[in-house]
Design a protein around this motif. Structure first.
Motif, PDB file in Angstrom:
ATOM      1  N   LEU A  85       0.546  -1.335   0.015  1.00 40.91           N
ATOM      2  CA  LEU A  85       0.007  -0.023  -0.139  1.00 40.91           C
ATOM      3  C   LEU A  85       0.781   1.298  -0.013  1.00 40.91           C
ATOM      4  O   LEU A  85       0.644   2.376  -0.498  1.00 40.91           O
ATOM      5  CB  LEU A  85      -0.863  -0.234   1.185  1.00 40.91           C
ATOM      6  N   SER A  86       1.964   1.196   0.737  1.00 41.45           N
ATOM      7  CA  SER A  86       2.758   2.362   0.660  1.00 41.45           C
ATOM      8  C   SER A  86       3.476   2.999  -0.541  1.00 41.45           C
ATOM      9  O   SER A  86       3.999   3.740  -0.789  1.00 41.45           O
ATOM     10  CB  SER A  86       3.955   2.173   1.913  1.00 41.45           C
ATOM     11  N   ARG A  87       3.284   1.857  -1.772  1.00 44.21           N
ATOM     12  CA  ARG A  87       3.771   2.397  -3.113  1.00 44.21           C
ATOM     13  C   ARG A  87       2.854   2.848  -3.902  1.00 44.21           C
ATOM     14  O   ARG A  87       2.990   2.825  -5.289  1.00 44.21           O
ATOM     15  CB  ARG A  87       4.530   1.038  -3.384  1.00 44.21           C
ATOM     16  N   VAL A  88       1.536   3.280  -3.396  1.00 43.32           N
ATOM     17  CA  VAL A  88       0.649   3.787  -4.372  1.00 43.32           C
ATOM     18  C   VAL A  88       1.191   5.117  -4.839  1.00 43.32           C
ATOM     19  O   VAL A  88       2.186   5.799  -4.372  1.00 43.32           O
ATOM     20  CB  VAL A  88      -0.728   4.180  -3.285  1.00 43.32           C
ATOM     21  N   SER A  89       0.651   5.608  -6.002  1.00 41.28           N
ATOM     22  CA  SER A  89       0.855   6.666  -6.744  1.00 41.28           C
ATOM     23  C   SER A  89      -0.231   7.167  -7.482  1.00 41.28           C
ATOM     24  O   SER A  89      -1.510   6.691  -7.390  1.00 41.28           O
ATOM     25  CB  SER A  89       1.778   6.301  -7.931  1.00 41.28           C
ATOM     26  N   ALA A  90       0.048   8.226  -8.155  1.00 42.20           N
ATOM     27  CA  ALA A  90      -1.209   9.038  -8.805  1.00 42.20           C
ATOM     28  C   ALA A  90      -1.657   8.145  -9.807  1.00 42.20           C
ATOM     29  O   ALA A  90      -3.059   8.279 -10.233  1.00 42.20           O
ATOM     30  CB  ALA A  90      -0.895  10.356  -9.153  1.00 42.20           C
ATOM     31  N   ASP A  91      -1.145   7.099 -10.333  1.00 39.66           N
ATOM     32  CA  ASP A  91      -1.661   6.425 -11.497  1.00 39.66           C
ATOM     33  C   ASP A  91      -1.917   4.921 -10.955  1.00 39.66           C
ATOM     34  O   ASP A  91      -2.449   4.131 -11.775  1.00 39.66           O
ATOM     35  CB  ASP A  91      -0.326   6.360 -12.393  1.00 39.66           C
ATOM     36  N   VAL A 135      -1.285  14.394  -1.612  1.00 35.88           N
ATOM     37  CA  VAL A 135      -1.867  13.313  -0.748  1.00 35.88           C
ATOM     38  C   VAL A 135      -1.314  11.983  -0.895  1.00 35.88           C
ATOM     39  O   VAL A 135      -1.150  11.229   0.014  1.00 35.88           O
ATOM     40  CB  VAL A 135      -3.587  13.096  -1.556  1.00 35.88           C
ATOM     41  N   VAL A 136      -0.763  11.719  -2.196  1.00 38.91           N
ATOM     42  CA  VAL A 136      -0.097  10.434  -2.476  1.00 38.91           C
ATOM     43  C   VAL A 136       1.420  10.516  -1.519  1.00 38.91           C
ATOM     44  O   VAL A 136       1.718   9.386  -1.233  1.00 38.91           O
ATOM     45  CB  VAL A 136       0.542  10.263  -4.173  1.00 38.91           C
ATOM     46  N   THR A 137       1.954  11.498  -1.553  1.00 43.74           N
ATOM     47  CA  THR A 137       3.208  11.604  -0.616  1.00 43.74           C
ATOM     48  C   THR A 137       2.922  11.231   0.731  1.00 43.74           C
ATOM     49  O   THR A 137       3.566  10.835   1.435  1.00 43.74           O
ATOM     50  CB  THR A 137       3.801  13.166  -0.786  1.00 43.74           C
ATOM     51  N   ARG A 138       2.147  11.934   1.307  1.00 41.36           N
ATOM     52  CA  ARG A 138       1.707  11.924   2.476  1.00 41.36           C
ATOM     53  C   ARG A 138       1.071  10.263   3.008  1.00 41.36           C
ATOM     54  O   ARG A 138       1.680   9.752   3.789  1.00 41.36           O
ATOM     55  CB  ARG A 138       0.326  12.622   3.275  1.00 41.36           C
ATOM     56  N   VAL A 139       0.551   9.629   2.150  1.00 41.92           N
ATOM     57  CA  VAL A 139       0.197   8.253   2.247  1.00 41.92           C
ATOM     58  C   VAL A 139       1.379   7.514   2.194  1.00 41.92           C
ATOM     59  O   VAL A 139       1.707   6.448   3.009  1.00 41.92           O
ATOM     60  CB  VAL A 139      -0.829   7.843   0.969  1.00 41.92           C
ATOM     61  N   GLN A 140       2.103   7.660   1.210  1.00 45.21           N
ATOM     62  CA  GLN A 140       3.416   6.951   0.939  1.00 45.21           C
ATOM     63  C   GLN A 140       4.555   6.969   2.316  1.00 45.21           C
ATOM     64  O   GLN A 140       4.601   5.709   2.707  1.00 45.21           O
ATOM     65  CB  GLN A 140       4.327   7.102  -0.192  1.00 45.21           C
ATOM     66  N   ALA A 161       3.437   7.957   5.386  1.00 37.96           N
ATOM     67  CA  ALA A 161       3.002   7.471   6.568  1.00 37.96           C
ATOM     68  C   ALA A 161       2.786   6.108   6.601  1.00 37.96           C
ATOM     69  O   ALA A 161       2.849   5.496   7.662  1.00 37.96           O
ATOM     70  CB  ALA A 161       1.452   8.006   6.691  1.00 37.96           C
ATOM     71  N   LEU A 162       2.520   5.184   5.420  1.00 41.38           N
ATOM     72  CA  LEU A 162       2.293   3.890   5.329  1.00 41.38           C
ATOM     73  C   LEU A 162       3.809   3.184   5.589  1.00 41.38           C
ATOM     74  O   LEU A 162       3.778   1.952   5.876  1.00 41.38           O
ATOM     75  CB  LEU A 162       1.432   3.473   4.383  1.00 41.38           C
ATOM     76  N   THR A 163       4.797   3.754   5.182  1.00 42.01           N
ATOM     77  CA  THR A 163       6.129   3.331   5.264  1.00 42.01           C
ATOM     78  C   THR A 163       6.481   3.423   6.749  1.00 42.01           C
ATOM     79  O   THR A 163       7.034   2.433   7.284  1.00 42.01           O
ATOM     80  CB  THR A 163       7.045   4.374   4.507  1.00 42.01           C
ATOM     81  N   GLY A 164       6.035   4.325   7.611  1.00 44.34           N
ATOM     82  CA  GLY A 164       6.003   4.413   9.059  1.00 44.34           C
ATOM     83  C   GLY A 164       5.261   3.383   9.761  1.00 44.34           C
ATOM     84  O   GLY A 164       5.657   2.730  10.568  1.00 44.34           O
ATOM     85  N   SER A 165       4.215   3.043   9.209  1.00 43.63           N
ATOM     86  CA  SER A 165       3.137   1.649   9.622  1.00 43.63           C
ATOM     87  C   SER A 165       3.915   0.497   9.593  1.00 43.63           C
ATOM     88  O   SER A 165       4.034  -0.185  10.237  1.00 43.63           O
ATOM     89  CB  SER A 165       1.957   1.779   8.977  1.00 43.63           C
ATOM     90  N   SER A 166       4.700   0.471   8.047  1.00 40.14           N
ATOM     91  CA  SER A 166       5.566  -0.879   7.964  1.00 40.14           C
ATOM     92  C   SER A 166       6.624  -1.022   8.886  1.00 40.14           C
ATOM     93  O   SER A 166       6.915  -1.856   9.474  1.00 40.14           O
ATOM     94  CB  SER A 166       6.113  -0.811   6.519  1.00 40.14           C
ATOM     95  N   ALA A 167       7.294   0.118   9.344  1.00 40.95           N
ATOM     96  CA  ALA A 167       8.404   0.176  10.319  1.00 40.95           C
ATOM     97  C   ALA A 167       7.793  -0.181  11.696  1.00 40.95           C
ATOM     98  O   ALA A 167       8.370  -1.077  12.488  1.00 40.95           O
ATOM     99  CB  ALA A 167       8.855   1.373  10.542  1.00 40.95           C
ATOM    100  N   LEU A 168       6.546   0.316  12.229  1.00 37.13           N
ATOM    101  CA  LEU A 168       5.977  -0.196  13.485  1.00 37.13           C
ATOM    102  C   LEU A 168       5.823  -1.643  13.355  1.00 37.13           C
ATOM    103  O   LEU A 168       5.864  -2.434  14.424  1.00 37.13           O
ATOM    104  CB  LEU A 168       4.685   0.630  13.693  1.00 37.13           C
ATOM    105  N   LEU A 169       5.412  -2.136  12.294  1.00 38.43           N
ATOM    106  CA  LEU A 169       5.074  -3.700  12.153  1.00 38.43           C
ATOM    107  C   LEU A 169       6.366  -4.518  12.370  1.00 38.43           C
ATOM    108  O   LEU A 169       6.306  -5.536  12.995  1.00 38.43           O
ATOM    109  CB  LEU A 169       4.303  -3.992  10.824  1.00 38.43           C
TER     110      LEU A 169
END
Length: 496
Positions: A364-370, A449-454, A456-464
């Protein structure tokens, strides 16, 4: 897959810690009350997200004021968990559980009727009080009603499934009601459900033996004010920033009060949070992993919702329905866990759950505008749903296993506090990470929005990843030692 009615029957139950049999109880009825009530408070914790734009337009909230709709609920919920859980042991779980349902139901009505922002914030705070009572006591009622073994395992599996799907289904229900009716409908729906649960509770719930003695007043004050102050600092950091004197002072005060709590608990005879709960490395490890795991997954709900609406241009209803793949997989897998645990050690199920969630979160952290929904959002959500389904039941069982009857409420309180603190701190950290990556925190442009998602979810991956480290370094050695003692006949400890 078994249903509650198939797995659990109406017959005499034995009170924990006693050798006597009480009058016959309707275990299926009790389980339904526990699950529906717990689901109701979890639903309201996430149903608010999809309705926030409509609430802001209706009640004319500022951006800061809007955040306090959730913060007011979070503060009272998290701050009162330990107090409410221990109060149930002393006052009586059945009695306090029903009081909690009454408070939550009345507050839901008040939220739905809110004529102004201040009214709604106050009603949400009252909802949090009711939730703080219902949440931990629901789990302690479950452990008191179902004896250790297959029946409790099945009940815990249903409880864990409820915990897993409550948040994601809240997004679906919230989007549906906001689009088709009104944001108010999401709160009005609690009223008939709450009334039915109160009536059923008065009929089916049986009072468990209370813990005699005096109430730990200093412990109650330290825990309530300490957790409340800590959570105030955390939630305020989103608006004020981590360097704000207010945030620093609130967190420092919270930490100081919690240190005083530990000192107090080590001295009093009947503590509100018995330190013996942390004697088991398996139990302590499960609390820590729950904190980290919830902190990681809360980011998915917050940021993926923004991605669906601001990048894919979905409506609130469509965004809510976008969580269905995760919800369905989560629920189905959670109900299979008791059967899987007969063949697979539960610690491995937990490890697999963390790994599956990590795979989905990195994806999910790899989402993009496309990005497209199916490939870049829907499929990784299935991995997250699989992970949640595998993880929650073992985490719940590890958190309460081996706890004495008189500590049942306290253990539930600690577990729920870890859950709530993880949610609040995790979201605050992830929001801060996302905000640091863009020039404007309020920008809704696709790129920002895409940058924030990328990020933030990279941070989520680190917590996991940290959660996986805790499992390997803290829980695994203790689990292996307990298994060895079990096989040698020197211990009766068994998990799940």
């Amino acid at each position: 897959m078994t249903t509650p009615g198939e797995a659990l029957s109406s017959r005499p139950t034995q009170a924990l810690g006693t050798g006597s049999t009480t009058s016959p109880v309707h275990r299926t009825g009790i389980l339904v009350i526990i699950l529906v009530s717990y689901f109701m408070i979890l639903l309201d914790n996430s149903i608010i997200f999809t309705g926030l734009p409509s609430i802001q337009a209706t009640l004319h909230f500022s951006s800061t004021g809007l955040s306090w709709i959730q913060n007011a609920y979070t503060l009272t919920f998290g701050g009162l968990l330990l107090l409410a859980a221990r109060a149930g042991d002393i006052i009586g779980r059945r009695r306090l559980f029903i009081v909690g349902l009454v408070i939550f139901t009345a507050a839901s009505m008040a939220v739905g009727l809110s004529p102004a922002g201040e009214w709604m914030i106050g009603a949400r705070a009252l909802q949090g009080i009711g939730a703080a009572i219902v949440g931990p006591i629901s789990l302690s009622l479950l452990t008191a009603t179902f004896p250790a073994g297959r029946e409790r395992n099945q009940a815990v599996a249903w409880y864990a499934a409820t915990a897993g799907i409550g948040g994601s289904l809240g997004m679906v229900v919230g989007g549906l009601l906001t689009d088709l009716v009104s944001w108010r409908a999401g709160f009005f729906v609690n009223v008939p459900i709450g009334i039915v649960m109160i009536i059923m509770g008065m009929r089916y719930l049986v009072e468990q033996p209370r813990t005699p003695g005096k109430f730990d007043v200093p412990g109650a004050l330290f825990s309530t004010l300490g957790v409340g102050s800590l959570m105030y600092g955390i939630v305020s950091s989103t608006d004020l920033g981590w360097a704000s004197p207010v945030v620093i002072a609130a967190i420092a005060l919270g930490v100081a009060l919690l240190i005083l709590l530990v000192v107090n608990e080590a001295r009093v005879r009947q503590p509100i949070m018995p330190l013996r709960l942390f004697a088991s490395r398996v139990r302590s490890g499960s609390f820590a992993i729950r904190f980290l795991y919830i902190g990681a997954t809360i980011g998915l709900f917050f940021f993926v919702t923004q991605f669906l609406q601001n990048v894919l241009h979905w409506t609130p209803l469509q965004a809510g329905l976008g969580y269905l793949p995760m919800t369905v997989v989560n629920f189905a897998v959670a109900l299979l866990v008791p059967r899987l645990s007969r063949r697979i050690p539960p610690l491995l199920l937990l490890a697999a759950g963390i790994l599956a969630t990590l795979v989905g979160m990195v994806w999910l952290s790899r989402v993009s505008a496309d990005s497209t929904y199916i490939l870049d959002v829907g499929l990784p959500m299935i991995f997250v749903g699989l992970g949640q389904g595998l993880a929650f039941a073992p985490l719940t069982s590890f958190g309460i296993h081996g706890v004495k009857a008189e500590d049942g409420g306290a253990a539930s309180g600690v577990m729920n506090t870890a859950h709530q603190l993880g949610s609040s701190l995790g979201l605050a950290i992830l929001v801060a990470l996302g905000a640091s990556a863009v020039a404007s925190q309020t920008s809704t442009s696709v790129g920002d929005v895409v940058t924030r998602v990328q990020v933030a979810l990279t941070g989520s991956s680190a917590l996991l990843i940290v959660a996986a480290v805790v499992l390997v370094s803290v829980m695994l050695p203790a689990f292996i030692a307990d298994r060895r003692r079990l096989h040698s006949g020197t211990s009766s400890v068994a998990y799940l």
